[in-house]
Write a protein that holds these residues in place. Sequence first.
Motif, short mmCIF file in Angstrom:
data_model
loop_
_atom_site.label_atom_id
_atom_site.label_comp_id
_atom_site.label_asym_id
_atom_site.label_seq_id
_atom_site.Cartn_x
_atom_site.Cartn_y
_atom_site.Cartn_z
N GLY A 1 -1.13 -1.81 -11.43
CA GLY A 1 -1.14 -0.63 -10.57
C GLY A 1 -2.46 -0.40 -9.86
N SER A 2 -3.56 -0.75 -10.51
CA SER A 2 -4.87 -0.51 -9.90
C SER A 2 -5.09 -1.36 -8.66
N ALA A 3 -4.31 -2.41 -8.49
CA ALA A 3 -4.46 -3.28 -7.32
C ALA A 3 -3.75 -2.72 -6.09
N ILE A 4 -2.95 -1.67 -6.26
CA ILE A 4 -2.21 -1.08 -5.14
C ILE A 4 -3.02 0.09 -4.58
N ASP A 5 -3.43 -0.03 -3.35
CA ASP A 5 -4.23 1.00 -2.70
C ASP A 5 -3.32 2.13 -2.22
N VAL A 6 -3.66 3.36 -2.58
CA VAL A 6 -2.86 4.52 -2.20
C VAL A 6 -3.75 5.53 -1.49
N VAL B 1 5.33 6.44 11.32
CA VAL B 1 5.76 5.11 10.91
C VAL B 1 5.64 4.12 12.07
N ALA B 2 6.10 4.54 13.26
CA ALA B 2 6.06 3.66 14.42
C ALA B 2 4.63 3.22 14.73
N GLU B 3 3.66 4.11 14.51
CA GLU B 3 2.26 3.77 14.76
C GLU B 3 1.74 2.77 13.72
N HIS B 4 2.33 2.79 12.53
CA HIS B 4 1.90 1.87 11.47
C HIS B 4 2.55 0.49 11.58
N LEU B 5 3.68 0.40 12.25
CA LEU B 5 4.43 -0.85 12.29
C LEU B 5 3.87 -1.82 13.32
N ALA B 6 3.81 -3.07 12.94
CA ALA B 6 3.53 -4.13 13.90
C ALA B 6 4.78 -4.34 14.75
N VAL C 1 -3.00 5.22 7.64
CA VAL C 1 -3.61 4.16 6.84
C VAL C 1 -4.16 3.13 7.82
N PRO C 2 -5.41 2.72 7.68
CA PRO C 2 -6.03 1.82 8.66
C PRO C 2 -5.53 0.38 8.53
N ASP C 3 -4.28 0.17 8.91
CA ASP C 3 -3.70 -1.17 8.86
C ASP C 3 -2.39 -1.12 9.61
N THR C 4 -1.81 -2.28 9.93
CA THR C 4 -0.46 -2.35 10.46
C THR C 4 0.40 -3.13 9.47
N PHE C 5 1.71 -2.88 9.51
CA PHE C 5 2.60 -3.38 8.47
C PHE C 5 3.85 -4.00 9.08
N SER C 6 4.39 -4.98 8.37
CA SER C 6 5.67 -5.54 8.79
C SER C 6 6.83 -4.72 8.24
N ARG D 1 0.86 -1.18 0.00
CA ARG D 1 0.00 0.00 0.00
C ARG D 1 0.90 1.23 0.00
N GLY D 2 0.32 2.39 -0.22
CA GLY D 2 1.15 3.58 -0.31
C GLY D 2 0.47 4.83 0.20
N ILE D 3 1.30 5.83 0.47
CA ILE D 3 0.85 7.18 0.78
C ILE D 3 1.59 8.12 -0.17
#
Length: 246
Positions: free
Chosen positions: A85-90, A130-135, A100-105, A67-69
Amino acid sequence: MIGEDGYFGEGVARRWDDASSDMFLPGIVDTAVDVLADLAAGGTALELGIGTGRIALPLAQRGVKVRGIDLSRAMVARLHAKPGGSAIDVTIGDFSSTRVPDTFSLVYSVFNTITNLRTQQAQVACFRNVAEHLAPGGRFVVEVEVPEVRKLPAGHKIVPLYTSPTQWAFDVYDFATQSLTSNYVEVTNGRGEYQSIPFRYVWPSELDLMAQLAGLRLSNRWGGWTRHAFTHESTKHVSVYEKPEF
């Protein structure tokens, strides 16, 4: 006048993928994607400043959900028009504060993107975001140049980037504010076009302190994507920060 896409509006976006920079060479891209896929460790990834998908698309092709910002709708439109490209949510927004409503590795910022944040406060906010987004156990990867101030004689502030009969580029440093502008001149059919993009350069040790403020810790620093040693002669670095498990 700067529009809603910041300094990366339609004029930049339509030429972005035609750039002759080394960052577009297949070997450079493949090596970076190899490292990022390894660090994602089968989890999901978030790219800050995803742009037209130079890294995100081949990373997704490796099976990593990306995903991207990005602030620039013009750049993202080109990403979404490419195969896959259309499959990548930005999410459109400033990556120092947009959630972004998710957590990431894995969260990553490549090719000096963090220097688009033009104040120290914004760069610190980016690390905290970033720290808030990271698992727990997740990693934040930053690729950025080492400021080229050693190229400047005393009393000078301009570093040439490249010249040709029709193109010139140079950086202008301001040591008092850690700001720089990258300036580009191009002549086409006898007509000149000039563009200036501002950044804030940042030192490796400064990034480490930002990471500490966000609760992250440095786990690796390389001189490039081949994971070779970072030394006093390195012109850039790839730094990997981890969020503690507990």
